[in-house]
Design an enzyme around this catalytic site. Structure first.
Site, mmCIF file in Angstrom:
data_model
loop_
_atom_site.group_PDB
_atom_site.id
_atom_site.type_symbol
_atom_site.label_atom_id
_atom_site.label_comp_id
_atom_site.label_asym_id
_atom_site.label_seq_id
_atom_site.Cartn_x
_atom_site.Cartn_y
_atom_site.Cartn_z
ATOM 1 N N GLY A 259 0.842 -1.196 0.000
ATOM 2 C CA GLY A 259 0.000 0.000 0.000
ATOM 3 C C GLY A 259 0.869 1.235 0.000
ATOM 4 O O GLY A 259 0.741 2.098 -0.847
ATOM 5 N N ALA A 529 2.225 -1.607 15.162
ATOM 6 C CA ALA A 529 2.819 -2.441 16.214
ATOM 7 C C ALA A 529 2.479 -1.870 17.581
ATOM 8 O O ALA A 529 2.066 -2.599 18.489
ATOM 9 C CB ALA A 529 4.332 -2.520 16.019
ATOM 10 N N ARG A 648 11.800 -1.475 21.106
ATOM 11 C CA ARG A 648 11.879 -2.935 21.160
ATOM 12 C C ARG A 648 11.532 -3.507 19.787
ATOM 13 O O ARG A 648 10.562 -3.073 19.154
ATOM 14 C CB ARG A 648 10.861 -3.400 22.184
ATOM 15 C CG ARG A 648 10.906 -4.847 22.548
ATOM 16 C CD ARG A 648 9.730 -5.068 23.490
ATOM 17 N NE ARG A 648 9.822 -6.332 24.202
ATOM 18 C CZ ARG A 648 8.855 -6.763 24.994
ATOM 19 N NH1 ARG A 648 7.766 -6.022 25.185
ATOM 20 N NH2 ARG A 648 8.963 -7.922 25.595
ATOM 21 N N ILE A 649 12.314 -4.453 19.319
ATOM 22 C CA ILE A 649 12.045 -5.076 18.023
ATOM 23 C C ILE A 649 11.289 -6.381 18.280
ATOM 24 O O ILE A 649 11.821 -7.327 18.854
ATOM 25 C CB ILE A 649 13.362 -5.335 17.257
ATOM 26 C CG1 ILE A 649 14.081 -4.006 17.005
ATOM 27 C CG2 ILE A 649 13.085 -6.065 15.947
ATOM 28 C CD1 ILE A 649 13.276 -2.950 16.247
ATOM 29 N N GLY A 724 8.031 0.895 9.922
ATOM 30 C CA GLY A 724 7.552 1.001 8.543
ATOM 31 C C GLY A 724 8.209 2.101 7.742
ATOM 32 O O GLY A 724 8.480 1.931 6.558
ATOM 33 N N GLU A 725 8.432 3.231 8.355
ATOM 34 C CA GLU A 725 8.966 4.361 7.588
ATOM 35 C C GLU A 725 10.465 4.580 7.810
ATOM 36 O O GLU A 725 11.172 4.986 6.897
ATOM 37 C CB GLU A 725 8.262 5.685 7.947
ATOM 38 C CG GLU A 725 6.936 5.604 8.641
ATOM 39 C CD GLU A 725 5.719 5.436 7.745
ATOM 40 O OE1 GLU A 725 5.696 5.986 6.642
ATOM 41 O OE2 GLU A 725 4.779 4.749 8.174
#
Lengths: 758, 341
Positions: A259, A529, A648-649, A724-725
């Site tokens: 998207g 997230a 945190r990942i 995301g960015e």
């Protein structure tokens, strides 16, 4: 009942699923074709709508002759402004959750043409091929208005700019000025001034926009399979326009083939498919062609002027950053463009401005790291330029001007480990081996250059809800109306749920993309997230509380009298934190309770005190190597190290994929992407995958992703910031900076195509 | 896309007859360009004569030492054919610089000669284009003409021929064999494609109903000193902004024979025999190459956006001639970056 387990108190570590590189549960369905996208729901008795779009940029439809089309056997209807019934009257009914200010475009509403490729008619037929053919012979006459302008430079020269108005959710106006930037600039030891430009860029997700509306034959009841980044946003848009109740317009979007922002707002095809379905009382699908994908939003062409100055040591004395961007005639699309310069660097004197100008195009749209990708290219190029003027290494220069508080809001950061991104990224890249002199490294015909850039993005959170159901056989199902455009929502939510209740991941299923599930925001802004993750955690905690109560009702319960805060869920057990031998298996709790399932619904929202007190951002630093053939103007990005601080990942595998994708996008923005606008015709001309260039595999070489350690318990309950960015920020500037280092030539106009280096 | 009928021809003369017997017919080879054009409504044939079953896929030796490439041999099979790889590596390299593996697996040699321009306006029915609709005007002049030509253009059209393969065939001086209603004939490659003049709708000199059956390569393949340099906007799956195919016959550092052709700059693969003559009998040197490049572009005309192609074309010629003449010397370790298939 109770079991004695001789496990040390660190038991939790073994059962942690958060932070593990777990593969997407939907992966096999995607690669085998079992995962259905919006245009793949072959519901019975389906008709097909094909959009006819405008060949002209401005004017009016004077005549539509559909007689030949309607005479074709199998053609059901031709919709245009002449016969589309009037639905809602007011603009507000056409405003979706993320609409900018202005008056939203209403497809087939009026004969006026506002932009080239505007949808002007919909032909509905029994087969797609027939609809496509019929659309090609539909005769439409136009009165052309030659008084149009699609040239932003021309609009700027004509003084058409105006201060970007508020009106769009999330848009931050430019920060207030500090000190006297102009005076400081005049007095400073080193200064640079530059104009940075990029042109319109289109999202080009792999999956084209499509909607399949299933007419359920029961009143006005519709099942709407849509390509979107947010089913609830589509539902409220459709419901308001067509006056449908929530149960009448169920929107489903299980898979989204990319998207990147183009699916944030409901697009033409969903309006047209629903309209046709309601009017014809029939199931209808409308899908766009690749060419038509160039008529529904793009990253706006933006011209930026940056003025920076420093003292003789390289300490910033002033920052001035102005942006001038396009919008459509009917809406004011706004992005946060210049603010990032103020957030990244400290300076006593700063001044910012952000103006729009209206041109005759479709409304621009958010595109991956909207505004920040734009602003970061300009500021990070300018910082590089000034570092050379000041004779300071570009990395050193950034460290000199590092800020531990957000200067635009005078707030501390909830966390900011950008400094670790700089250090760890530089180390992995080998930055200390860099010869500072431009044109200093040569390999055969190629000049080698190293450059860097950095960036930041909002670590935001929106209100989101989720429900959960734990069945007696130990299967946990968690659902929320969120989206997965490829980011990995399915897997990270599964992980959060499994972790919260201490269940094996195989026993957890996460559902999304259905408006029958609790409401979640659109998937954008890197907030899924944090937002949906917190809701999933909250609802699983609710389930946990219920389980604890049930456990305490058991005979001789080992957990008697313990509060929820004092237990842990791990390995399918509930345990007392203080004494892990006080434990009971969840399966036993369920069996003993006699309940078929335990259910809960909950929501999460940002902590208003923390968001008021702290500035919350993710950061990154990108280091790149380019090889430039100076004679031929070719540039190859042979190496990238992208170091990211994003809290945190949750899943290093999908998070790495996000950053890889962002890095590739940065390369694409730097070297390739531009929608070629013909200002004589007011039309994008390279509207296909062949001529609108994005990288192919052969363009992408080594990319290293680093996630630096960053703990943040203020940002949200999970301590995540979203990825995301952030991965694409700084990359385009780093490439332009590396090209300068390689060649001594500064290019401020993207993309850096061959012709610009000759 | 409109409705059409389709015949599967089994023999060449049958295909030619089938074509002649149907108004608005078109030959269908691999379909990698024609089908796209049909989807865009640029081509609207009422009938397709499908060539898929014709026995034209072979690659065979010729008595004069040359090689015959069947019109229906795929680009992929041609590029990887042992004879082509060994004796005409320029052709092999050139094919592999074009399109994608998937397209090369479908696309045929004959079809490659007949692909239409990639000028944006030709594909977009909303815009005037003299090639698509004679007399409607040329939008590329004064418009977005990055992909357009700078040599041999006319006031009615500045489109380029998009093929890579044809650039090598021009340099190799191939001969095109065709069969039509009036029988067989051969066309020298230099005469196969044409300049736009005031009839830009015509890409080539084929007569109505004529079918390409084979492409004959002469014995001289320039297998020792050759290069295909393709400059484009990304490393693969992009048409050439400028490309140069070079074949040289060297004697030490002296050029005995020189053939080269350019792609991306004209309505046909661009040969300049006078420029080739300037090289012959001369010692290879950057100065000489620069003189040759200047000569080739002496009459060039830029159209704004694409004006850079004049300078880029000159530099490309110099580099390509350097690469071809120095092939037996050290190969640049980073050459892959500019010659990536």
């Amino acid at each position: 009942m109770s079991q004695t387990i001789a496990t040390p108190p660190t038991v939790r570590l073994d059962s942690d699923v958060i932070g593990k590189p777990i593969s997407r549960p939907e992966g096999p369905a995607k690669v085998s074709g079992a995962a259905k996208y919006a245009a793949e729901y072959n519901v019975p008795n389906l008709w097909y709508g094909y959009i006819v779009d405008s060949p002209i940029v401005k004017g009016k439809i004077t005549k539509i002759d559909a007689s030949a089309v309607l005479a074709l056997p199998g053609v059901q209807q031709v919709f245009s402004h002449e016969n589309v019934p009037s639905f809602a009257w007011f603009d507000r009914s056409y405003k979706d959750d993320v609409a900018p200010g202005g008056s939203p475009f209403r497809p087939l509403h009026e004969p006026e043409i506002l932009f080239s490729q505007q949808p002007v008619a919909l032909v509905v037929a029994e087969t797609f091929e027939l609809a496509r053919y019929a659309a090609s012979i539909l005769r439409i006459e136009y009165a052309v208005d030659e008084d149009f302008n699609t040239d932003l430079d021309k609009a700027r020269a004509a003084g058409k700019g105006f201060d970007a108005p508020k009106g769009k959710t999330g848009f931050l106006p430019p920060p207030k000025p500090k000190g006297d930037a102009e005076k400081a600039f005049q007095a400073a030891a080193h200064k640079i001034e530059g104009e940075y430009v990029h042109h319109a860029q289109h999202h080009n997700p792999m999956e084209m926009f499509a909607t399949t509306v299933e007419w359920l034959g029961d009143g006005k009841k519709l099942k709407i399979y849509d390509k979107t980044q947010g089913a609830p946003n589509v539902q409220q848009y459709i419901s308001k326009i067509f006056g449908l109740g929530k149960d009448e317009a169920r929107v489903i979007s299980k898979y989204t083939g990319g998207g990147f922002g183009s699916g944030l707002r409901p697009q033409h095809q969903v309006f047209l498919a629903v309209m046709a379905s309601l009017e014809l009382e029939h199931s209808v699908r409308v899908s766009l062609t690749r060419q038509q994908m160039f008529s529904l939003g793009h990253r706006p062409h933006t011209i930026q002027d940056v003025k920076l100055s420093s003292d003789d040591q390289g300490c910033l004395q002033s920052i001035e950053h102005n942006a001038f961007a396009e919008t459509s005639q009917y809406e004011n699309e706004t992005e946060t463009v210049v603010n990032w310069s103020g957030i990244l660097y400290k300076s006593d004197n700063s001044k910012f401005a952000y103006e729009l100008a209206k041109i005759d195009v479709d409304t621009p749209a958010d595109m991956r790291a909207p505004g920040a990708a734009t602003g970061s290219f300009a500021i990070e190029s300018a910082i590089d330029e000034l570092s050379y003027k000041a004779g300071v290494d570009p990395l050193e220069f950034r460290l000199l001007n590092y800020t531990y508080t957000d200067p635009t809001e005078d707030k501390p950061f909830s966390s900011k480990r950008l400094i670790d991104c700089y250090h760890e990224g530089a180390k992995r890249f080998g930055w200390d081996q860099r010869n500072p002199e431009p044109r200093s490294t040569r390999e055969g015909n190629l000049l080698v250059g190293w450059g860097m850039g950095s960036g930041c993005w909002d670590a935001s959170m929106q209100k989101a809800a989720a429900k959960a159901s734990l069945s007696a056989d130990g299967q946990l199902t968690v659902s929320s109306a969120t989206n997965d455009q490829g980011a990995g929502t399915y897997v990270i939510m599964t992980q959060v749920a499994a972790q919260t209740l201490g269940l094996p991941i195989e026993q957890v299923k996460f559902n999304l993309g259905d408006t029958d599930f609790p409401v979640a925001p659109i998937q954008g802004g890197s907030w899924t997230a944090a937002s949906v993750g917190s809701a999933v955690q909250a609802v699983c905690q609710e389930i946990g509380k219920k389980l604890l109560k049930l456990a305490q009702r058991m005979e001789n319960s080992p957990l008697e009298g313990i509060d929820f805060e004092d237990v842990q869920f791990a390995d399918g057990h509930i345990r007392a934190n203080e004494d892990i031998t006080r434990t009971v298996a969840i399966a036993e709790v369920l069996a003993a309770s006699g309940e078929a399932k335990v259910e809960a619904e909950s929501s999460a929202q940002p902590n208003p005190i923390n968001t008021m007190k702290y500035s919350m951002h993710s950061h990154n630093a990108a280091f790149v190597e380019v090889k430039v053939d100076e004679d031929l103007g070719t540039i190859h990005v042979t190496r990238v190290v992208n170091a990211v601080a994003a809290g945190r990942i949750l899943n290093p595998k999908t998070a790495r994929s996000q950053v890889l994708g962002g890095t590739v996008w940065g390369i694409s923005m730097a070297l390739m992407e531009e929608a070629y606008l013909d200002n004589n015709l007011g039309r994008y001309m390279n509207h296909n995958y062949s001529e609108y260039h994005i990288p192919v595999n052969a363009d992408i070489h080594k990319i290293d992703v680093i996630f630096v350690e960053e703990e943040d318990d203020l940002v949200n309950p999970l301590g995540v910031k979203g990825v995301g960015e952030i991965g694409m920020l700084g990359v385009a500037a780093a490439i332009a900076n590396a090209v300068y280092h390689a060649t001594g030539k500064r290019v401020r106009d993207l993309p850096l195509t061959i012709d610009k280096l000759l | 896309m409109n409705s059409f009928t389709l015949t599967q021809a089994a023999a060449v003369d049958e295909a030619v007859r089938d074509f002649a017997g149907h108004a608005g017919a078109a030959y269908l080879g691999g379909g990698t360009n024609l089908i796209d054009l049909m989807k865009e409504n640029v081509s609207r044939p009422a009938h397709l004569t499908s060539l898929g079953h014709l026995p034209l896929s072979d690659i065979t030796g010729l008595p004069d030492g040359g090689l015959r490439l069947g019109a229906l041999a795929t680009n992929a099979d041609t590029a990887w054919h042992p004879e082509v790889e060994a004796r005409y590596p320029l052709l092999s390299q050139t094919i592999l610089a074009g399109a994608t593996p998937q397209l090369r697996n479908m696309a045929t040699n004959g079809g490659n000669l007949l692909q239409r321009t990639r000028c944006y306006y030709f594909y977009d029915l909303a815009t005037p284009c003299n090639k698509r609709e004679p007399g409607s005007g040329c939008s590329a002049i004064g418009g977005q003409n990055r992909v357009c030509g700078v040599l041999g253009t006319s006031a009615s059209c500045i489109a380029t021929h998009p093929s890579d393969l044809c650039v090598a065939l021009a340099a190799l001086e191939a001969v095109v064999r065709v069969q039509g209603p009036r029988g067989e004939r051969t066309i020298k490659f230099a005469d196969f494609h044409r300049l736009p003049g005031n009839q830009p709708e015509l890409d080539n000199t084929l007569q109505p109903g004529e079918l390409v059956t084979a492409i004959d390569l002469p014995a001289q393949g320039y297998a020792k000193n050759f290069t295909y340099l393709k400059l484009r906007d990304r490393a693969s799956y992009a048409f050439a902004l400028v490309s140069v195919a070079v074949g040289l016959e060297m004697d030490g550092n002296t050029i005995k024979t020189a053939r080269f052709a350019l792609g991306g700059v004209a309505h046909k693969p661009w040969r300049d025999p006078a420029a080739e003559k300037m090289l012959e009998g001369q010692t290879a040197s950057p100065d000489l190459f620069r003189q040759v490049a200047t000569k080739v572009f002496a009459e060039a005309k830029g159209y704004g956006v694409n004006s850079f192609k004049i300078e880029l074309g000159k530099r490309a010629i110099v580099r390509a001639l350097e690469q071809a003449s120095e092939m037996d010397q050290a190969i640049d370790s980073n050459a892959f970056l500019n010659s990536n298939p």
